[in-house]
Structure formats: structure tokens, C-alpha cells
Enzyme design. Structure first.
Site, mmCIF file in Angstrom:
data_model
loop_
_atom_site.group_PDB
_atom_site.id
_atom_site.type_symbol
_atom_site.label_atom_id
_atom_site.label_comp_id
_atom_site.label_asym_id
_atom_site.label_seq_id
_atom_site.Cartn_x
_atom_site.Cartn_y
_atom_site.Cartn_z
ATOM 1 C CG ASP A 508 57.693 25.285 42.851
ATOM 2 O OD1 ASP A 508 56.552 24.947 43.173
ATOM 3 O OD2 ASP A 508 58.663 24.517 42.870
ATOM 4 C CG ASP A 815 62.288 23.738 44.668
ATOM 5 O OD1 ASP A 815 61.439 23.172 45.389
ATOM 6 O OD2 ASP A 815 62.503 24.963 44.714
ATOM 7 C CG ASP A 819 57.864 20.043 44.974
ATOM 8 O OD1 ASP A 819 56.754 20.176 45.523
ATOM 9 O OD2 ASP A 819 58.725 20.936 44.957
#
Length: 1110
Positions: A508, A815, A819
Site C-alpha cells: 500500500d 489495512d 483487503d
């Protein structure tokens, strides 16, 4: 059910949950292939090792989701001397079945009790609705524990209404629905005494005595103890107490020492795992106390607490919903059914342990700890039931192969020694024949047989490397403790190993590559750019009012202004905090705006749509619908904008200018967020609660209010970490929800992209374009992708799947709740400890506690270290195995005696097994690990380099010690008797052999490096173990001769022993100059076997057709 407790009888014969995981068992095969990793590909030149061998029970590519039958199969194939110790840290299959059944029984027990009660009442025709018992004050509170628990557990809405709903219940609990409890120590103590704490009784861990008992369960050690007792009795009978107890007593003491050292090592490991498990369960969450948002441990939650809930959170305790918008809860952890339950005022009860699947809400805590269904469930099952890792399984295969060889050698030695003894070819130290038929006493013959049998059993102890698979656990326990210091909490052991094989990391952007410290640095209101961005003097009051209203209501954050004055405390996600901080600087009064308007409906921020909205009712009859989200997406839904003077203007002619402003901000790595609204008629808003819950907020004809650029600086050290990954052969890919321009700017800043010229499709791609490709096209393009912008969680999942199909070992950071599928699908799922939701954490294998990409790279380093340390230990242990076995076998066959007796071999086993594992398996990672390619998933455990090192040392040791054995008496000074000559020679062999192992332990540290002493002083444990082993060896030789059947050596023989040991150092350097082929030895050996199997399979296929033609 008695005294509020339920007695559950569990039938362990069958488990549906377990049956579903079972697969038909493949045909059995020998364990030997695990040691050499044979490759059965049809093509002799095919180097693809990613295909597991179906005939090898120890060849398990993933243990993460392995079927029960696969796990059972390798256990049955393993040669094990001490099952309780060998399988201690693996999944207990029987307990797992019991655990699944207990779960289903405990989950259902409340419904069963309730159903039984209703059935009884119906049977007696007394089915009536009874009024709830009036609340009885307890201490400072208006309701007792039993009444409160019954309301929560039975989800009794009528009782809740009787108590005045959630408002009335909060008054009984002396809590404020807006501000929560006061949270002072006295109040917290009263609540804990009245309603309990949010903890549950945990099963006590194994005591040291249990580990001592388990270490004792080794079959060979039990046989040795029995042999020692018999030898002790016979010795005392024939030689008297003063001299006769030495033989049996020394063996018994040596076995006892092995047991104690093993138990201490295992107990220390268990304490490390216990501490790590406690860390996993310590969830941090936000709670309202005294009007402000505070972060605390889940164990500190008390009854009366007001807890905000958002998507991905775990419900921390039993409670009642205060307010909620589109709130949906996944209750599968409690009910066992994967069903999403919507929560509102008709269904307000929330169960502890469930996960928030969608929406937002606020709950009042009504039950904690053991007074909840979740607490009862957790208290009734053991949380951590073990887990095997792929490397552990493979090492069991290696240990089994070596064990079979060692057992064969032991049987051979036993047969040869017994044959020589009873045929009269065995002589004692003085040259006398030990057994003469018809003359030798029975007790003497029995004593001689026991000594021979003891030697054979001791060879088995040395040969079967019980400690080899456990060395993985040891190095993982050590690594996990050290990784905690490097801000990585390991949830699954196998992830440590797999991380060493990672070839790509899909990361990310926000919070991982960047600091997650967001601030608004640029703002546009209408066509005007505010300079500075918080200058409200040039804004029309109406425009400012609408911006503040939209920000205050369309947020999951909070602003707390202390009564005594001071700076406002702002909580929420980093993006929310940045926008709220900007609005506070513009003059927003958060609490006043929230109280002046009523929220009708909320559309929580959605990572697919990249926006969130809220409908609010004004003081009159008007309705405003506020939206906030990705600038370019929200801009497309706007038809007008408010200029800085408050006039409505058509946006059509200005869209290009707005897009340019967004692109300019994005090019400078700013996250662009737009704020928009529209008016709406109250009579068009659904009045029915059910219809309102299903209402979709209008998202067209919006009026643009502002566009803000939020700066999130790159983390210090990220560029260096990315560069380190690149050198280590690990490709870093960035997957972000931000637009492509922002993503490209950050990727260039972090070093993921090296130049603007590189930033072309498909190296940099939008999620929707990747999503639109066919599965085959995605597989082809996935390896080329470096940056994916405007991606959804599903795009991340598709990328992970495509990369894995292409042979990559994929690590993924995440997070958010959405996901979870990608984290689950990846080889290694890495969730974020600060910003990560509980759902994401539970789906991950490792939690990065500081959300820092540099910590991810440290995990890669540790993963490689685990594999490297195990290889060091294998090389060291196999050298000892080979040397000890060859020396004893050759000596036994040629002379009928062995130079290394039982006690000496037990001491060697202790050095090799427990102490050797401690010294080598705890080597810290070195920088050189990150200068080599990732460890291949199917790479042989014993590499060509290890074979070379092993053979060089083993040949040297065997040669020198056999020369000493057969010609040693000519080298040593003549002693008083022939018996003393023989004892001195055997002592020299034993001493030289042990010193060879001590010096070779240094060589094992660096299988490929020339300088084996590099960094050795930094590893105090290694130095301590080597030093202690050397000191103990001196004590054994000089002071414990009676026990070990050794004699004192003079200084010349000590120097000779040291020289023999030290020669292993230059020999290791010389050996490393010998080139080795790149193709693994295992693959070369496998080729003839593959050809034979192919021809055999072909002949079997041809046979039926031939018969048919006849």
C-alpha cells in the site's frame, strides 16, 4: 446445567469441519526423497521446482490451509523416538477435532437453553409472555449483573424497552450516551467489581515439570535407563558398591543430563511463544470517555463504556446499539454461519467477538469477559493449538531418512558385536577373551551383552536427529522475539519461512510508504486558491458554513475541545484528521454543527466508489446531502460550483481548469479530496425506517464546494529499503487507491519507479484497466506492473492471483477489511498494526506494528535468516552424524570394539543436538543475506555447497580418528599396562572428536564465506555455548574419568587434540576453493529415477492395449 455452568460431553470420533478438509490419501512413499528433494518432472531439463511431489508425504508446499489428511500423512511417515516432543509445536489433530465440536456446542448453547425452555412451556400449555424482572440497584448502579447479562445473552428487546431502551439502560449504568463514562480510577474499579473485567480464565501453560516429563518420553532414553539400572545391579553384585555403580550410574547420569538440558531449552521456547500469543490478543481500540476519544486495550473495556464502531472492527464486548448507519455485523465467529446481520433499533444487540462488515455505529457495553458468549467460548477452548511449517515438515523427512540409516547402522553394529562376543573374538583392554563358552558366568555374559546393546541404542540416539525439526521451532521462537523489536508481530509461524522466499511485495502507499501524517497544504474554493489554505477571510460566510457543515457531519472522526481551554483534540483516520484540522482552522464549531442538524442517513466511505456521503436535516424542513471523496470522481458528478462569493456557477466550462488543478496537486504527490453537496426535499426522503435503511443517497447534480490537496510525506528510509529489496531480488510494487498522478509521484519519490520514462503503461496502470483484462491477459501483464493506481481491494486480489500463477512468491500489505481476501490469498499477508482493521489483522500472517515499509524489509531479512540458520545447523549435525557412525561401524566390524562408548556418545549428542541448535539457530541476520536471490520454494535443503563442506570435514575427521584408533598406541607414550594404553588411545579419540565439533561449529556459521569469525563476538550466546562446551570437555577428561571411562591426558596429548580440531579451519577454507556444480546434486541423482518411472508408467499404459488386440 448446574450453578450457571454447562457440562458438555464431546464425542471426538467425527467432526464435520474436519471431514470437509479431508482429501483421499495419496499412495505412501519412502521418506528418503524428502532428504534429497527428488524432482519427478517429465522433462529432464525442467528446473521448475514449484510442483510438489505427490508421492512424498514430507513435500508440503503450504501448511497454511493444508487438509487434515495431508498433515496426518506426514506424521505417520516420520520416524519418531519422542512423539510428544517432536510434535509439540505442530497442530494437534485430535484436539483440533475436539475444538471444532466444542465451538459448535458452545456457540449454540444459549439458543438450545432458550429452545428447551419454550418447548417445556409449550408442552405444559403455559406459553405466555412474562414481564421482565424490575431492575434492582446494585451498589452505585441501577441494575445487577444477572439482570444485565440475561438482557444481553437472551437479546431480550422487551426487557430493554421496560428499562427505558438504551437511554434508560445507560442511566441505570451511570453512563452518558454522548460522552461515555467518566473513566476515573474509582469509577472503573466500581464497574469491575460490579460487572467483571473484559478478560476470561486462560488455561495454564505447561509447567517445567511437564517439559521434563515429555523429554523423558524418548524411547531410546527409556531403553538406556533400563540398561543402566540392569548394569548398576550387576555391577554392584559383581564388583561391590564402591566400584560397581560407575558403569550404570554414569549412563543414568548422562541420560538425566540430556533430559534436563532438553527440558530447559523447550521450556524457554514455550515462554517466548506464550508472550507472543498474549501480544496477538491485545487489541487496541477507541472508546469515548469523558467526552474525548481515548485508545485503550480491549481488556480495559468496562460495562457502561461507549464504543464507536466502524467497518473491520471487532465488537469488543456484548452491547446495545446507540446509533448506527448501514451497520452490518458478521456473526459467523459466534453462530458458525457466514451470515451478515443488519443492526438497527429493531435488532440492537451486538455480540462480543463479531466483526463489523459494513457501516458505522456506536454501542453501549452491557456485558464483558466471561459474562459473554465469546468469553465462555474462549475460556473453553485452547487459543493456540500449534502449527507446522513447510520447513519443519521437510526436516522431519530429512530426520526420518537419517534415522533409517542410523537405525540400520545400529542394528549392523549390534549384530557384529554380538557375533564377535559370543564367538570369542572380543577381548578386554588387557587382551583377554571376554566370553568363553561354558566358562564365562551368566551374569558376566549378561553384563557384556547389555554393554553391547547400550552402545547400539546410543548410536540410534546420535543417529536419529530428534532435534533437527525442533531446531526450526527454536530459530523461529528466537526470530519472532527479535522481530517484535523490529516492529513485526508474527501470527503464523510459516510466514517467517515463506518471507525468505518472497520474490515480490505488493505494498500500500498510505501509511506504509508514507508517514500517514496528513495535512491540508493546498485548497481551492470555487476557482480561487486559498493562500494560505486555512485563510477564511476571503470566503463568503454561506460557502464557509456549507463547507464546515459538510465536514462536521460527513466524518467518522471527532473533535474534542477541553473545557479548560487549549488545543482541540482531533481523532479519526489520518485523512479525516487532516480535513477536520483544516476546518477547525477555518473556524468550524464541531459540536454546535452536530447538534444543530440531524443525521437522516449515512453512506459510509466505500473503497470501491471512493466516496462517502451523509443526508442531514436542517433546523427547518430542508435537507442537505454532503459528499466527500476522490476529487476527479466527485468532480464528474458535479454540475455546478459555488464561487468564493457564494454564487452558483455552471461547472461545464471550468471542468478542464479544475482537472488541471487536481493533476498539478497529484503530480506533487498530494492526495486530492473534493467536498460537494446538494439540496434535497424532505418529503422525498423515505419516512419508513426500513425504506430509509435501503435508501441510496442521490449522487448526481452536485455542487462543488472545495478541493483540498493533502500532503502525506514519504517515510524516511523507504527509498533505501526499496533499493535493498531490489538488490535482494525482491520486486516492490505499489498498489494504491490514489489517482495515477499521485501514485506516480510517490513511486518516483520512494524509488519504486526510477524515472519518468519508466512510468508508461503497463508499468503504471489503473485498476479498472487491469480489471477489464481477461484472466490470461492479467497473468501476462502482472509481472510488468510496478504501480497500480485507483485500485479497489478486488484489483489487488486479482493482481496477487495473477502473480502467484506466474510463479511469484507474493507478500501483500493491507489495512482495510476489503483487503482481507488479498491478504488471505497471498503467500504472506502483512497487515498494518496502527491503521489496520481487526478483520485485516485476522486474515494476515504478520502484523507490521509501526505500519512502516522498512519493517517489511526487516521481515524479509529475518525470513532468509531462518532458512540460513537451519542450513547451518543441518551441515553441522550431519557432519557429526556421518563421522560418529562411520568411526563406530568401521571399528566395530574390524576390531569388535568401539572407541566412543555410550556416555561419550550421549555427550556428543548433547553438543550436536540441543547446544548446537542453540548456538547456530540463533545467529542474527547479516547484510549478506540481502545480497543474494530469494530462497527457491522448492530449493533442496542440503545444497551442493553444504554437501562439499560436509564431505570435506567428515572425511577429515573419519580419517584422523580411524588412524588414531588403529595406530594410535604407537603415537602416545607407553603406559603402565596395556589396558591403560587402550584407554588413553580411546580418550584421545574422544577428546579430538569433540574438539573437532567445537571448531567445526565456527565453520558452520559461514557455509560460503571464507572468514568464519566475522561477527562472532556479537553473538554472545554462540560464544557462551562454545566456551561452556570446551570447559565441560576439560572437566570430563580431567575429573570425570570414572563416569566416562576416560583417563587424564598430559599436555602433549591436549595439544595434539587441539591441533587436530584447529586443522578443520584451514581445511574449511581450502574446501571452499573446490568448485561445485550449479545443478543441485539431488536433481542429478533424480534423473535416472525419473527415467525409470517414466518407462515403467509407459509400459503399464501399453499393457492393456496389447492384451486387447490379442
Amino acid at each position: 446445567m448446574t450453578n450457571g455452568h454447562i457440562t458438555v460431553t464431546v464425542d471426538t470420533r467425527h467432526s464435520d469441519a474436519t471431514e470437509q478438509r479431508r482429501t483421499p490419501p495419496p499412495p505412501p512413499a519412502a521418506a528418503a526423497s524428502a532428504a534429497v528433494n527428488l524432482d519427478y518432472d517429465d522433462d529432464d531439463h525442467n528446473d521448475d521446482d514449484d510442483v510438489a511431489d505427490p508421492n512424498d508425504p514430507f513435500d508440503i508446499q503450504h501448511t497454511k490451509h493444508a487438509p487434515i489428511e495431508t498433515l496426518r500423512r506426514w506424521r505417520q511417515a516420520a520416524l519418531v523416538l519422542n512423539a510428544s516432543r517432536r510434535f509439540r509445536y505442530t497442530l494437534d489433530l485430535k484436539k483440533e477435532e475436539e475444538r471444532q465440536q466444542k465451538k459448535s456446542l458452545i456457540r449454540a448453547h444459549a439458543q438450545v437453553i432458550r429452545a428447551a425452555l419454550l418447548f417445556r412451556l409449550a408442552g405444559e400449555r403455559e406459553l405466555v409472555i412474562t414481564a421482565p424482572t424490575p431492575a434492582h440497584p446494585v451498589g452505585d448502579f441501577g441494575i445487577g449483573l444477572e439482570q444485565l447479562s440475561s438482557v444481553s445473552k437472551e437479546q431480550n428487546t422487551s426487557a430493554l424497552e421496560e428499562y427505558g431502551g438504551v437511554k434508560g439502560l445507560s442511566n441505570l449504568l451511570r453512563s452518558n450516551l454522548d460522552k461515555g463514562i467518566s473513566g476515573d480510577d474509582a469509577d472503573l474499579l466500581k464497574r469491575k467489581n460490579a460487572y467483571g473485567t473484559n478478560t476470561y480464565p486462560r488455561k495454564k501453560g505447561r509447567s517445567f515439570w511437564r517439559f521434563l516429563w515429555e523429554a523423558w518420553q524418548d524411547l531410546t532414553l527409556i531403553i538406556l535407563i533400563i540398561a543402566a539400572v540392569v548394569s548398576l545391579v550387576l555391577g554392584i553384585k559383581t564388583e561391590g558398591l564402591s566400584e560397581g555403580w560407575y558403569d550404570g550410574g554414569s549412563i543414568a547420569f548422562a541420560v538425566f543430563l540430556v533430559i534436563v538440558v532438553t527440558a530447559v531449552s523447550d521450556y524457554r521456547q514455550s515462554l517466548q511463544f506464550k508472550n507472543l500469543n498474549a501480544e496477538k490478543q491485545n487489541i487496541q481500540l477507541e472508546v469515548m470517555r469523558g467526552g474525548r476519544t481515548v485508545k485503550l486495550s480491549i481488556f480495559d473495556i468496562v460495562v457502561g463504556d461507549v464504543v464507536p464502531l466502524k467497518i473491520g472492527d471487532q465488537v469488543p464486548a456484548d452491547g446495545v446499539l446507540i446509533t448506527g448507519h448501514s451497520l452490518a455485523v458478521d456473526e459467523s465467529s459466534m453462530t458458525g454461519e457466514s451470515k451478515i446481520v443488519h443492526k438497527d433499533h429493531k435488532s440492537p444487540f451486538l455480540m462480543s467477538g463479531c466483526k463489523v462488515a459494513d457501516g458505522v455505529g456506536v454501542m453501549l457495553v452491557t456485558g464483558v469477559g466471561i459474562n459473554t458468549e465469546w468469553g465462555l467460548l474462549m475460556a473453553s477452548i485452547s487459543e493456540d493449538n500449534g502449527e507446522e511449517t513447510p520447513l519443519q515438515v521437510r526436516l522431519n523427512g530429512v530426520a526420518t531418512f537419517i534415522g533409517v540409516v542410523g537405525l540400520s547402522v545400529a542394528v549392523l553394529v549390534l549384530a557384529v558385536l554380538l557375533g564377535r562376543y559370543f564367538s570369542g573374538h572380543s577381548t578386554d583392554d588387557d587382551g583377554n577373551v571376554e566370553f568363553v563358552a561354558g566358562k564365562t558366568k551368566a551374569s558376566t555374559a549378561v553384563d557384556g551383552v547389555i554393554k553391547i546393546f547400550t552402545i547400539a541404542v546410543t548410536i540410534v540416539v546420535v543417529a536419529v536427529p530428534e532435534g533437527l525439526p525442533l531446531a526450526v521451532t527454536l530459530t523461529l521462537a528466537y526470530s519472532m522475539r527479535k522481530m517484535m523489536r523490529d516492529k513485526a508481530l508474527v501470527r503464523r509461524l510459516s510466514a517467517c519461512e515463506t518471507m525468505g522466499s518472497a520474490t515480490t511485495i505488493c505494498s500500500d502507499k498510505t501509511g506504509t510508504l508514507t508517514l500517514n501524517q496528513m495535512t491540508v497544504v493546498e485548497a481551492y474554493v470555487g476557482r480561487n486558491k486559498l493562500n494560505p489554505p486555512d485563510d477564511s477571510s476571503k470566503l463568503n460566510p454561506e460557502v464557509l458554513s456549507l463547507i464546515n457543515e459538510g465536514i462536521a457531519q460527513n466524518t467518522t472522526g471527532n473533535v474534542f475541545v477541553p473545557k479548560e481551554g487549549g488545543e482541540a483534540e482531533i481523532s479519526g483516520s489520518p485523512t479525516e484528521k487532516a480535513i477536520l484540522s483544516w476546518a477547525v482552522k477555518l473556524g468550524m464549531n464541531f459540536s454546535l454543527l452536530r447538534s444543530n442538524t440531524t443525521v437522516l442517513h449515512v453512506f459510509p466511505f466505500n473503497s470501491e466508489k471512493k466516496r462517502g456521503g451523509v443526508a442531514v436535516k436542517l433546523e427547518g424542513s430542508g435537507v442537505h446531502i454532503h459528499w466527500k471523496g476522490a476529487a476527479e470522481i466527485l468532480l464528474g458528478a458535479c454540475t455546478q460550483y459555488l464561487d468564493s462569493d457564494g454564487h452558483l456557477q455552471s461547472i461545464e466550462g471550468e471542468k478542464v481548469a479544475f482537472k488541471e488543478a487536481i493533476d498539478n496537486m497529484a503530480a506533487r504527490s498530494l492526495r486530492c479530496v473534493a467536498i460537494a453537496y446538494r439540496s434535497y426535499e424532505l418529503d422525498k426522503v423515505p419516512s419508513n425506517e426500513d425504506d430509509l435503511a435501503q435508501w441510496s443517497l442521490p449522487e448526481n447534480d452536485l455542487v462543488l464546494l472545495a478541493i483540498v490537496g493533502i500532503k502525506d510525506p514519504c517515510r524516511p528510509g523507504v527509498k533505501e529499503a526499496v533499493e535493498l529489496c531490489s538488490k535482494a531480488g525482491v520486486k516492490v510494487r505499489m498498489v494504491t487507491g490514489d489517482n495515477l498522478q499521485t501514485a506516480r509521484a510517490i513511486a518516483l519519490e520512494c524509488g519504486i519507479l526510477t524515472s519518468n520514462e519508466e512510468a508508461v503503461e503497463p508499468v503504471i496502470i489503473e485498476g479498472k484497466k487491469f480489471r477489464a483484462l481477461s484472466e490470461k491477459e492479467r497473468e501476462q501483464i502482472a509481472k510488468k506492473i510496478t504501480v497500480m493506481g485507483r485500485s479497489s481491494p478486488n484489483d489487488k486480489l486479482l493482481l496477487v492471483q495473477a502473480l502467484r500463477k506466474g510463479g511469484e512468491v507474493v507478500a501483500v500489505t493491507g489495512d482495510g477489511t476489503n483487503d482481507a481476501p488479498a491478504l488471505h490469498e497471498a503467500d504472506i499477508g502483512l497487515s498494518m498494526g496502527i491503521q489496520g482493521t481487526e478483520v485485516a489483522k485476522e486474515s494476515s500472517d504478520i502484523i507490521i506494528l509501526d505500519d512502516n515499509f522498512a519493517s517489511v524489509v526487516k521481515v524479509v531479512r529475518w525470513g532468509r535468516s531462518v532458512y540460513a540458520n537451519i542450513q547451518k545447523f543441518i551441515q553441522f549435525q550431519l557432519t557429526v552424524n556421518v563421522a560418529a557412525l562411520v568411526i563406530n561401524v568401521v571399528a566395530a566390524i574390524s576390531s569388535g570394539d568401539v572407541p566412543l562408548n555410550a556416555v561419550q556418545l550421549l555427550w556428543v549428542n548433547l553438543i550436536m543436538d540441543t547446544l548446537g541448535a542453540l548456538a547456530l539457530a540463533t545467529e542474527p541476520p547479516t547484510d549478506s543475506l540481502m545480497r543474494r536471490a530469494p530462497v527457491g520454494r522448492r530449493e533442496p535443503l542440503i545444497t551442493n555447497v553444504m554437501w562439499r563442506n560436509l564431505v570435506v570435514q567428515a572425511v577429515y575427521q573419519v580419517t584422523v580418528l580411524l588412524v588414531l584408533n588403529f595406530a594410535g598406541e604407537s603415537f602416545i607414550p607407553k603406559q603402565e599396562t596395556k589396558s591403560l594404553d587402550s584407554q588413553t588411545k580411546n580418550t584421545l579419540i574422544f577428546n579430538a572428536f569433540v574438539l573437532c565439533q567445537i571448531f567445526n561449529e565456527f565453520n558452520a556459521r559461514k557455509p560460503e564465506g571464507m572468514n568464519v569469525f566475522q561477527g562472532v563476538t556479537k553473538n554472545r550466546l554462540f560464544m557462551g555455548i562454545v566456551g561452556m562446551t570446551f570447559i565441560l570437555q576439560i572437566i570430563i577428561i580431567e575429573f570425570l574419568g570414572k563416569f566416562t571411562t576416560t583417563v587424564k591426558l598430559d599436555w602433549k596429548l591436549w595439544i595434539a587434540s587441539l591441533v587436530i580440531g584447529i586443522v578443520s579451519w584451514p581445511l574449511a577454507v581450502a574446501g571452499k576453493l573446490i568448485p561445485v556444480p550449479k545443478t543441485p546434486l539431488s536433481r542429478c541423482l533424480a534423473k535416472p529415477l525419473r527415467r525409470w518411472r517414466r518407462s515403467r508408467a509407459q509400459s503399464q499404459l501399453n499393457t492393456p492395449s496389447t492384451n486387447f488386440s490379442r
